[in-house]
Write a protein that holds these residues in place. Structure first.
Motif, PDB file in Angstrom:
ATOM      1  N   PRO A  33      -2.699   9.501  -6.455  1.00 31.91           N
ATOM      2  CA  PRO A  33      -2.383   8.081  -6.279  1.00 31.91           C
ATOM      3  C   PRO A  33      -2.613   7.624  -4.849  1.00 31.91           C
ATOM      4  O   PRO A  33      -1.699   7.253  -4.154  1.00 31.91           O
ATOM      5  N   ASP A  35      -5.223   5.353  -2.074  1.00 25.75           N
ATOM      6  CA  ASP A  35      -6.109   4.204  -2.102  1.00 25.75           C
ATOM      7  C   ASP A  35      -6.993   4.202  -0.858  1.00 25.75           C
ATOM      8  O   ASP A  35      -6.535   3.855   0.223  1.00 25.75           O
ATOM      9  N   PRO A  47      -3.795  -8.539  -0.309  1.00 27.30           N
ATOM     10  CA  PRO A  47      -4.135  -7.899  -1.580  1.00 27.30           C
ATOM     11  C   PRO A  47      -5.478  -8.395  -2.132  1.00 27.30           C
ATOM     12  O   PRO A  47      -6.227  -7.624  -2.734  1.00 27.30           O
TER      13      PRO A  47
ATOM     14  N   TYR B 434       0.495   3.942   1.767  1.00 24.74           N
ATOM     15  CA  TYR B 434       0.268   2.497   1.725  1.00 24.74           C
ATOM     16  C   TYR B 434      -0.041   2.005   0.320  1.00 24.74           C
ATOM     17  O   TYR B 434       0.312   0.893  -0.048  1.00 24.74           O
ATOM     18  N   GLU B 435      -0.703   2.856  -0.457  1.00 28.59           N
ATOM     19  CA  GLU B 435      -0.967   2.495  -1.846  1.00 28.59           C
ATOM     20  C   GLU B 435       0.353   2.223  -2.573  1.00 28.59           C
ATOM     21  O   GLU B 435       0.511   1.224  -3.274  1.00 28.59           O
ATOM     22  N   ARG B 438       2.299  -0.879  -0.959  1.00 29.19           N
ATOM     23  CA  ARG B 438       1.743  -2.170  -1.392  1.00 29.19           C
ATOM     24  C   ARG B 438       2.257  -2.581  -2.754  1.00 29.19           C
ATOM     25  O   ARG B 438       2.249  -3.749  -3.100  1.00 29.19           O
ATOM     26  N   ARG B 469       2.822 -11.554   0.582  1.00 30.17           N
ATOM     27  CA  ARG B 469       2.830 -10.211   0.013  1.00 30.17           C
ATOM     28  C   ARG B 469       2.566  -9.114   1.042  1.00 30.17           C
ATOM     29  O   ARG B 469       1.833  -8.162   0.770  1.00 30.17           O
ATOM     30  N   GLN B 470       3.156  -9.281   2.214  1.00 28.98           N
ATOM     31  CA  GLN B 470       3.052  -8.174   3.160  1.00 28.98           C
ATOM     32  C   GLN B 470       4.397  -7.476   3.288  1.00 28.98           C
ATOM     33  O   GLN B 470       4.997  -7.157   2.280  1.00 28.98           O
ATOM     34  N   ARG B 474       6.766  -6.238   0.308  1.00 28.06           N
ATOM     35  CA  ARG B 474       6.753  -4.812  -0.032  1.00 28.06           C
ATOM     36  C   ARG B 474       8.152  -4.226  -0.043  1.00 28.06           C
ATOM     37  O   ARG B 474       8.422  -3.242  -0.704  1.00 28.06           O
TER      38      ARG B 474
END
Lengths: 337, 551
Positions: A33, A35, A47, B434-435, B438, B469-470, B474
């Motif tokens: 998982p 990115d 995003p 970070y994945e 986020r 959305r930062q 989060r």
């Protein structure tokens, strides 16, 4: 089976091995998982931008589609593009691999030059002080962390005494020879640039000693063991009782037979050196495969990870094959089946 | 067998002695006393002092030892990492720039002056005449328009800096050969927009040269990855990845006399110990990535001085409000009272950080110097009891497996344990972390936040406004008061009022936010004494190497 058929069969098998490795690395690198795009964009990226760039790289497609795309490309010799460098992975590998080949080759030469004589001395003077010293030397080689030995050598021989140059492949003042093979030693010779040639050798000395010393330990130990075993055999007794000089018995009769296991160890050691030695490459600022592949792993740069894994697998399989072929030259009785 | 054991013991002695000697460092030989050591010292190193201060590197060449492994691309539209921006800044000019150490007043560069409409949306820039690119081409409005449009069209990594104001290429237009106009899609505080324009994304590229290297409609991006086409003081001669950048002086550079050094070599040296050896030996003029201990070792050594810069970078713990019991303000406050901030700053980071507890870093407009939190276990326990957790609770803290994060996480684990909170440390590489982060998938996280440009907006919005959305999002902190205030501040035309808004906002987050602000990073670089004008740079990409001199 003759040698040619044997080689062809082995190469055929290799294709399967490599394919298997591809499948495994693809799955492993894609199911974790992580990115890669997010890693490159950093925490600030919106995003939307992450999504947009992910689409650009095709990471939004279903996994099986990505896989078949990739396999199709690999068959045509295209290893994809590295997310980090934005270059074709093939190009990157061709760029980084020569530095590693150069270092690994120098290191294996050092390892052989140290390891085999050490092994012979150990065997001949079994359990006497030369054997102990050689054992200690070998023990130090495997137990001393390479980063520590590397830093120690740099500290003493570069910083304190100034005998050897600092990290890097070439002094900053010396113009690099035009890139032909990527091996600086060869390129500087080909272009008749002797200053660069000498300088490269000088820069190669410490890292190749560090790596070579490490590899020499196992070569010395295996040479000793093999030689001791051979020396107890009947044909050695026969040779001795024939009145042959001990030197002839040792080098012409015993050593050649003892070298078979040694060859295996050397082949494997060379294979692993060619993977790129990340620690040594880091300490000596050596831009090789180890640094490239580690960087790729850390940033989850899929294509670069798969490309370098494939290259390493290929190198290993080839090293294995070459060792097997060498057996026949060392011992003509060996037949391939 | 006996002989072997004896030999082994002897060997251990020798190795131990050698380690002891080198661990003691140069100049401290007398502290090592065993006889074995003395022999080793005498045979191995007859001289112990630092080599005499002479310039070993060429006088017209600046050699920088730097860990450049983060570098991805030198195309201004893609350059977004420390190293890439640092190098790109030497190759290109921007419309406007900051001149260190002043990060408040923007200075003219390619634009000699500018005007902004009263609503803060339409900007007119008048371009300086007589600037030439390294190719010899004159720099005109066409190049400026092309460069900015290029960033918007390519939508690559560094576009995120301009994204909030520039959505389509037609927002940038040419008026005449030396005038351009930029229409923003919303009102933006003038100091904010100018500040953004100083980031390397807004570098002006040579349109003719870049177009000549276009491939499959990439606007020359692949070529610009490792080539330059700018009007900056230097030209990129080559970039050998994982090895070095070589920069040469631009013969057409427009500032008289500059650059002072003709060649810059940025050597990729990933290992700090190597950097230490190189700077001590004098084979590097600057070393940028030394550890705090190494900096201590160099301090006071002849021939070397240390440059310190408070970076626009904060390290914090994010507390996901969606995870119980972090939803309770008392619990978050309790955590803030459990942590030994001074221990982290002085004990672990040893000079590489300052204590800073608000979300806008020191050095920026609206930076709030309050540090109300300190370690107070009793107070923390009281708060926990009040929240209904007198016996504490168990929580995960995610961190990348790197120095100094691991050390800090371990310290925090110990600190929170004193308050009865059990912390399980989860290690993940940054890309995995970070994945998850986020996607709001972490409980507590140890992370950092850097400003791209010296304006409080990027910090205020990230930490306060969940709508973008930062960081606030989060950590599931949906606070409309904070979000509204951050949005209002970013369009406030009056700088004084704007500053006050940020002070209010940082105060509010200090009490109510989902963060423990741990510290602000301090960069420490070692420089040889003959190098002049190597200035402390809070960002890493305003340092103008064309002003650096040797000797």
């Amino acid at each position: 089976m003759d040698l040619r058929t044997y080689i062809i069969r082995r190469l055929g098998l290799m294709v399967f091995v490599l394919f298997g490795i591809l499948v495994i690395t693809f799955i492993v690198s894609h199911v974790i998982p992580a990115d890669p795009i997010g890693a490159i964009l950093g925490p600030q990226a919106s995003p939307e931008l992450v999504e947009k760039i992910r689409r650009e790289w095709g990471f939004d497609k279903p996994l099986h589609e990505q896989f078949f795309d990739y396999i199709y490309k690999v068959i045509r010799g295209d290893l994809g593009r590295s997310i980090k460098t934005n270059n074709p992975v093939m190009e990157d590998l061709l760029y980084f691999f020569p530095a590693t080949i150069e270092l690994a080759t120098a290191a294996i030469i050092v390892a052989i030059v140290i390891g085999i004589p050490l092994g012979i001395i150990s065997a001949v003077k079994k359990d006497k002080w030369p054997d102990h010293i050689s054992r200690i030397f070998a023990l130090m080689g495997v137990s001393m962390p390479v980063f520590w030995l590397g830093l120690l050598l740099l500290f003493v021989l570069y910083y304190k005494l100034g005998i050897f140059p600092g990290p890097g492949r070439l002094d900053p003042g010396i113009p690099e020879p035009p890139r032909i093979t990527g091996l600086l030693t060869l390129d500087s010779l080909l272009t008749g640039n002797f200053e660069a040639f000498i300088n490269t050798l000088w820069h190669l000395a410490l890292p190749s000693f560090v790596l070579g010393y490490y590899a020499s330990a196992s070569i010395a130990r295996i040479t000793r063991t093999a030689l001791l075993e051979v020396l107890t055999q009947d044909f050695i007794k026969a040779a001795r009782s024939k009145g042959l000089a001990e030197r002839v018995v040792l080098f012409r009769h015993a050593l050649r037979n003892a070298l078979i296991p040694t060859t295996t160890v050397i082949g494997m050691a060379y294979g692993s050196l060619l993977e790129g030695a990340i620690l040594t490459e880091t300490i000596f600022a050596w831009p090789g495969l180890g640094r490239y592949s580690t960087g790729a792993f850390l940033s989850v740069d899929f294509m670069a990870v798969m490309g370098s894994t494939l290259l390493i697998a290929l190198v290993y399989s080839l090293a294995n094959l070459i060792v097997d072929i060498l057996y026949a030259f060392l011992d003509p009785r060996i037949r391939y089946a | 067998m006996k002989a072997r054991d004896l030999a082994l013991v002897l060997l251990l002695f020798v190795v131990g002695a050698v380690i002891g000697y080198f661990a003691a460092g140069p100049g401290k030989v007398t502290t090592v006393t065993t006889t074995v050591t003395t022999t080793v010292v005498q045979t191995a190193t007859p001289t112990i002092t630092t080599p005499t201060v002479t310039m070993r590197t060429p006088a017209d060449t600046l050699i920088i030892a730097m860990d450049t492994s983060d570098a991805v691309s030198l195309d201004p539209a893609r350059a977004y990492e420390f190293t890439s921006c640092f190098v790109t800044n030497q190759l290109y000019d921007k419309l406007v720039d900051f001149e260190l150490p002043n990060l408040i007043d923007v200075k003219p560069e390619v634009a000699e002056r500018w005007e902004v409409s009263p609503d803060g949306m339409t900007w007119t820039f008048y371009i300086r005449k007589g600037i030439k690119f390294a190719s010899g081409n004159p720099l005109t409005a066409d190049d400026v328009v092309y460069s900015l449009q290029r960033v918007v069209k390519l939508k690559q990594t560094a576009y995120s800096v301009l994204e909030p104001f520039l959505k389509t290429p037609d927002q940038i237009e040419k008026i005449d050969d030396y005038t351009i106009r930029i229409k923003l899609n919303k009102t933006v505080a003038p100091s904010f927009f100018l500040s953004v324009l100083t980031f390397t994304t807004s570098s002006i590229v040579d349109k003719k040269v870049v177009e000549a290297h276009e491939k499959d409609g990439d606007m020359g991006s692949a070529w610009l990855d490792d080539h330059s086409a700018g009007s900056g003081p230097f030209v990129l001669e080559k970039w050998d990845r994982e090895s070095q950048f070589v920069l040469r002086a631009n013969p057409y550079y427009w500032k008289p006399g500059q650059p002072y050094v003709k060649t810059i070599i940025i050597k990729h040296v990933a290992e700090p110990t190597d950097q230490l050896l190189l700077i001590q030996k004098g084979d590097a003029d600057v070393a940028t990535d030394l550890t705090p201990d190494q900096i201590k070792q160099l301090e006071g050594q002849p021939g070397i001085y240390i440059v310190r810069a408070e970076r626009l970078h904060n390290v914090y713990i994010g507390m996901n409000v969606a995870v119980k019991p972090l939803d309770k303000e008392e619990v978050r406050d309790a955590i803030r009272y459990c942590i030994d901030y001074d221990g982290i700053v002085n004990g672990i980071l040893k000079g590489a950080a300052i204590k800073w507890q608000t979300v806008i870093p020191k050095g920026l407009l609206g930076a709030n110097p309050k540090t109300p939190y300190y370690k107070d276990v009793n107070k923390a326990k009281e708060l926990l009891a009040k929240a209904g957790y007198p016996n504490g609770f168990t929580i995960e803290l995610t961190t990348p497996p790197t120095y100094p994060q691991i050390d800090i996480a371990t310290k925090i684990q110990a600190d929170l344990a004193e308050c009865g909170i059990t912390v399980n440390i989860v290690q993940m590489t940054a890309s995995m972390m970070y994945e998850k982060y986020r996607k709001q998938g972490l409980q507590m996280v140890l992370a950092g936040w850097g400003s791209d440009y010296p304006d409080p907006d990027s910090n205020a919005m990230a930490f306060a406004n969940y709508r973008i959305r930062q960081l606030a999002w989060r950590n599931s902190w949906y606070d409309d008061y904070a979000a509204d205030l951050a949005e209002k501040a970013s369009i406030e035309m009056d700088t004084k009022k704007r500053e006050q808004m940020y002070l209010n906002l940082t105060d509010y987050i200090l009490d109510h936010g989902p963060y423990v602000m741990l510290y602000q990073t301090v960069a420490q670089q070692a420089v040889r004494d003959y190098v002049k004008n190597w200035l402390p740079d809070p960002t890493f990409y305003y340092l103008d190497l064309s002003k650096v001199r040797k000797g």
